[in-house]
Design a protein around this motif. Structure first.
Motif, PDB file in Angstrom:
ATOM      1  N   PRO A 164     -32.650  28.171  -7.153  1.00 28.55           N
ATOM      2  CA  PRO A 164     -32.797  26.717  -7.132  1.00 28.55           C
ATOM      3  C   PRO A 164     -33.581  26.202  -8.339  1.00 28.55           C
ATOM      4  N   HIS A 165     -33.219  25.020  -8.796  1.00 26.30           N
ATOM      5  CA  HIS A 165     -33.914  24.332  -9.880  1.00 26.30           C
ATOM      6  C   HIS A 165     -34.043  22.865  -9.486  1.00 26.30           C
ATOM      7  N   VAL A 166     -35.104  22.219  -9.922  1.00 23.74           N
ATOM      8  CA  VAL A 166     -35.288  20.787  -9.702  1.00 23.74           C
ATOM      9  C   VAL A 166     -35.225  20.109 -11.067  1.00 23.74           C
ATOM     10  N   LEU A 167     -34.288  19.160 -11.211  1.00 26.94           N
ATOM     11  CA  LEU A 167     -34.046  18.509 -12.494  1.00 26.94           C
ATOM     12  C   LEU A 167     -34.378  17.028 -12.440  1.00 26.94           C
ATOM     13  N   GLY A 168     -34.887  16.501 -13.552  1.00 26.40           N
ATOM     14  CA  GLY A 168     -35.102  15.078 -13.693  1.00 26.40           C
ATOM     15  C   GLY A 168     -33.803  14.369 -14.008  1.00 26.40           C
ATOM     16  N   ASP A 169     -33.855  13.034 -14.092  1.00 27.20           N
ATOM     17  CA  ASP A 169     -32.644  12.253 -14.339  1.00 27.20           C
ATOM     18  C   ASP A 169     -31.994  12.598 -15.681  1.00 27.20           C
ATOM     19  N   ASP A 170     -32.793  13.110 -16.623  1.00 24.64           N
ATOM     20  CA  ASP A 170     -32.247  13.467 -17.934  1.00 24.64           C
ATOM     21  C   ASP A 170     -31.781  14.914 -18.000  1.00 24.64           C
ATOM     22  N   GLY A 171     -31.812  15.619 -16.858  1.00 22.41           N
ATOM     23  CA  GLY A 171     -31.349  16.991 -16.818  1.00 22.41           C
ATOM     24  C   GLY A 171     -32.400  18.023 -17.153  1.00 22.41           C
ATOM     25  N   THR A 172     -33.610  17.574 -17.477  1.00 21.64           N
ATOM     26  CA  THR A 172     -34.698  18.501 -17.795  1.00 21.64           C
ATOM     27  C   THR A 172     -35.228  19.153 -16.521  1.00 21.64           C
ATOM     28  N   GLU A 173     -35.481  20.472 -16.581  1.00 24.44           N
ATOM     29  CA  GLU A 173     -36.022  21.152 -15.413  1.00 24.44           C
ATOM     30  C   GLU A 173     -37.488  20.781 -15.224  1.00 24.44           C
ATOM     31  N   LEU A 174     -37.831  20.411 -13.994  1.00 21.64           N
ATOM     32  CA  LEU A 174     -39.177  19.945 -13.681  1.00 21.64           C
ATOM     33  C   LEU A 174     -40.049  21.094 -13.189  1.00 21.64           C
ATOM     34  N   GLY A 175     -41.360  20.885 -13.275  1.00 24.50           N
ATOM     35  CA  GLY A 175     -42.314  21.896 -12.878  1.00 24.50           C
ATOM     36  C   GLY A 175     -42.625  21.862 -11.392  1.00 24.50           C
ATOM     37  N   PRO A 176     -43.480  22.789 -10.932  1.00 25.95           N
ATOM     38  CA  PRO A 176     -43.854  22.857  -9.512  1.00 25.95           C
ATOM     39  C   PRO A 176     -44.390  21.520  -9.008  1.00 25.95           C
ATOM     40  N   GLY A 177     -43.917  21.118  -7.836  1.00 21.01           N
ATOM     41  CA  GLY A 177     -44.394  19.898  -7.196  1.00 21.01           C
ATOM     42  C   GLY A 177     -43.718  18.627  -7.653  1.00 21.01           C
ATOM     43  N   GLU A 178     -42.970  18.673  -8.756  1.00 22.60           N
ATOM     44  CA  GLU A 178     -42.313  17.465  -9.246  1.00 22.60           C
ATOM     45  C   GLU A 178     -40.995  17.254  -8.499  1.00 22.60           C
ATOM     46  N   ILE A 179     -40.681  15.992  -8.195  1.00 23.23           N
ATOM     47  CA  ILE A 179     -39.508  15.655  -7.382  1.00 23.23           C
ATOM     48  C   ILE A 179     -38.323  15.326  -8.278  1.00 23.23           C
ATOM     49  N   GLY A 180     -37.178  15.913  -7.953  1.00 26.48           N
ATOM     50  CA  GLY A 180     -35.957  15.642  -8.695  1.00 26.48           C
ATOM     51  C   GLY A 180     -34.743  16.126  -7.921  1.00 26.48           C
ATOM     52  N   THR A 181     -33.602  16.189  -8.588  1.00 23.91           N
ATOM     53  CA  THR A 181     -32.358  16.606  -7.954  1.00 23.91           C
ATOM     54  C   THR A 181     -32.274  18.134  -7.918  1.00 23.91           C
ATOM     55  N   ILE A 182     -31.906  18.669  -6.744  1.00 20.66           N
ATOM     56  CA  ILE A 182     -31.831  20.114  -6.558  1.00 20.66           C
ATOM     57  C   ILE A 182     -30.500  20.642  -7.088  1.00 20.66           C
ATOM     58  N   HIS A 183     -30.588  21.656  -7.948  1.00 22.60           N
ATOM     59  CA  HIS A 183     -29.416  22.362  -8.457  1.00 22.60           C
ATOM     60  C   HIS A 183     -29.571  23.851  -8.141  1.00 22.60           C
ATOM     61  N   PHE A 184     -28.455  24.559  -8.121  1.00 17.62           N
ATOM     62  CA  PHE A 184     -28.476  26.015  -7.991  1.00 17.62           C
ATOM     63  C   PHE A 184     -27.724  26.637  -9.162  1.00 17.62           C
ATOM     64  N   SER A 185     -28.327  27.684  -9.732  1.00 19.97           N
ATOM     65  CA  SER A 185     -27.630  28.518 -10.696  1.00 19.97           C
ATOM     66  C   SER A 185     -27.394  29.883 -10.062  1.00 19.97           C
ATOM     67  N   ASP A 186     -26.509  30.655 -10.661  1.00 20.49           N
ATOM     68  CA  ASP A 186     -26.273  32.046 -10.241  1.00 20.49           C
ATOM     69  C   ASP A 186     -25.788  32.182  -8.799  1.00 20.49           C
ATOM     70  N   GLY A 187     -25.238  31.101  -8.240  1.00 22.96           N
ATOM     71  CA  GLY A 187     -24.680  31.174  -6.897  1.00 22.96           C
ATOM     72  C   GLY A 187     -23.172  31.313  -6.938  1.00 22.96           C
ATOM     73  N   PRO A 188     -22.531  31.424  -5.780  1.00 21.53           N
ATOM     74  CA  PRO A 188     -21.076  31.530  -5.756  1.00 21.53           C
ATOM     75  C   PRO A 188     -20.432  30.282  -6.365  1.00 21.53           C
TER      76      PRO A 188
END
Length: 512
Positions: free
Chosen positions: A335-359
């Motif tokens: 799982p990764h949490v991304l900001g509106d600009d697609g940048t990956e956010l740090g711990p505790g920061e709220i953004g859109t959840i994405h998954f890499s390396d999944g099916p």
């Protein structure tokens, strides 16, 4: 790994209310006949069948029949309108459609909406002009189709809460029937200990992906599936006791309804047979889950996933108690949490959840939606908002489409919903934005009470109390400014709230 591999006398399916049951031998025989029927009607591996059937033994017999024949099978919600059913049937390119006699009116309407080339079959009774699938299959041998058999796959559709449902296209069908696990079979076997002595209760509609997949996975492990015709909290406790249920999967709204039963009913309930309780489908308020663990013990597991199955997180009771509110750590994908600009956010920061390396997944007949669900790196999202803590545990905040922007501030309604549902007088709650001249949107709540109160002073007092409860637990900007009461909220049987219906209703009323 299919029903034919287990002792023929062992119970495979038991209906919770009627008590009707079939053994593994009977389930295998029915599935073989249905697979031969589908083959006789010209369906070949990779072709498609659609099912509009209530919770019944025939549902699982038909699903296994399609699976044996190497078909894609789509379970269609029985709550859809004929137009919505037709959309799914046409979109998935079904060669056959099986409709329960309970939905005769829907079937009649479908005659004018579904291409004539689609094979029409009824189940569980007569539908004028639709041959009964039981009669049609009766003349076929109860033995496997000849030759090497390829396992079928379910092709679920998203619930369509924010638009038309989307078909999740499965990967190529190449696995031999004997070697092809249902997608969740390894989880049930390796993580939850499901085996031949297990009794799995499915209280939710089988047309949803998780109940169908988990039930068929139990059949791949030789256990017994107990199917509730319809969930009520009282009957669920009776079934847990009377059927010796060892494993079950529920959604948070079921937990809430169980917890709202009188204290003496809960105290008298016998849940001693339970080894594992799984929940998913919607975020669970912290207070609700803590009460369930206190009642049933640390046997509660939670997972976060989607119909697309692009990733999965998992959390045990012990992990959750140390990280209240989490939906767990990654079990499939990263799982990764991304900001509106697609940048990956740090711990505790709220953004859109994405998954890499999944099916990998793609939406059937919709490359644009497939592309929209992936970023430039190929990371997939289903539109949920959340955060990851420093220990790698994921927390859900809300769906992106439900975010309220009030006075330029993002408000995630799940927080207020959790506060409202934690109150013992509340059975259900929805929080969403309604148009406001100055703020853009105003936070509004709709509440279903355990014991409804009529208009007047009592209702006004309850409204004032609940609004004050929110203000005592949350920052002012997150709190509802207004609150209405309803007898029932538009919630799907799978636990998901059709909030869009409420949003559209209030917007139309206020903008008229």
């Amino acid at each position: 790994m299919h029903p034919g591999a287990f002792p023929p006398d062992h119970p495979a399916v038991v209906m919770a209310t009627s008590g009707r049951s079939v053994s593994y031998g009977e389930l295998d025989a029915a599935a073989n006949r249905y697979s031969r029927l589908f083959h006789d009607r010209g369906l070949r591996p990779g072709d498609h069948v659609a099912l509009v059937v209530e919770n019944a033994i025939a549902f699982l017999e038909l699903a296994w029949g399609a699976h044996y024949a190497g078909l894609l099978y789509t379970a269609v919600s029985t709550r859809l309108t004929p137009e919505e059913v037709a959309y799914v049937v046409v979109d998935c390119e079904a060669g056959a459609l099986v409709v329960s006699a309970r939905y005769t009116e829907t079937a009649a309407a479908l005659d004018g909406l579904v291409p004539a080339a689609v094979e029409r079959l009824s189940v569980g009774g007569a539908i004028p002009g639709w041959p009964a699938v039981e009669d049609a299959a009766a003349g076929f041998d109860a033995t496997p189709l000849p030759g090497e058999r390829v396992a079928g796959r379910d092709m679920p559709y998203s619930s369509g809460i924010t638009g038309r449902p989307k078909g999740i296209k499965p990967r190529e069908l190449v696995a031999p029937l004997d070697d092809a696990p249902i997608i969740v079979t390894p989880i049930l076997r390796d993580m939850l200990g499901v085996g031949a002595d297990s009794v799995y209760l499915t209280p939710a509609p089988l047309y949803h992906a998780a109940p169908l997949r988990f039930s068929m996975a139990v059949h791949q492990l030789g256990g017994t599936v107990v199917v509730m015709e319809r969930f009520t909290p009282e009957s669920a406790l009776d079934v847990l006791r009377d059927r010796g249920v060892t494993h079950t999967q529920m959604v948070p709204t079921m937990f809430v309804r169980l917890l709202r039963l009188p204290a003496e009913v809960r105290a008298a309930a016998d849940v001693s047979s339970l080894r594992v309780v799984i929940h998913a489908g919607a975020p669970c308020p912290v207070d609700v889950k803590r009460q369930i663990i206190d009642w049933w013990g640390p046997i509660v597991h939670e997972y976060y996933a989607s119909t697309e199955a692009c990733g999965l997180t998992w959390v045990t009771s012990e992990q959750w108690l140390a990280h209240p509110g989490t939906v767990g750590k990654a079990a499939i994908g990263v799982p990764h949490v991304l900001g509106d600009d697609g940048t990956e956010l740090g711990p505790g920061e709220i953004g859109t959840i994405h998954f890499s390396d999944g099916p990998p997944f793609e939406y059937h007949n919709d490359p644009a939606k497939t592309a929209e669900a992936h970023d430039a790196r190929g990371w997939a999202t289903c539109g949920d908002i959340g955060r990851i803590d420093e220990d790698g545990f994921l927390y859900l905040t809300d769906r992106k489409s439900f975010t309220i922007i009030s006075g330029g501030v993002n408000v995630y309604p799940q927080e207020a919903e959790d506060v409202l549902i934690s109150d013992p007088a509340v059975l259900d709650a929805a929080v969403f934005g309604i148009p406001h001249a100055d703020l853009g949107e105003q936070v509004h709540a709709v509440v279903q009470l355990v014991s409804p109160v009529g208009p007047g002073e009592h209702q006004d007092a309850e409204r004032t109390r609940l609004l004050a409860l929110c203000r005592s637990r949350l920052a002012d900007v997150k709190c509802p400014r207004s609150l209405d009461f309803r007898a029932e909220l538009p919630r799907h049987d799978t636990g998901k709230l059709y909030k869009r219906l409420l949003v559209d209703e209030y917007r139309a009323r206020l903008e008229a």
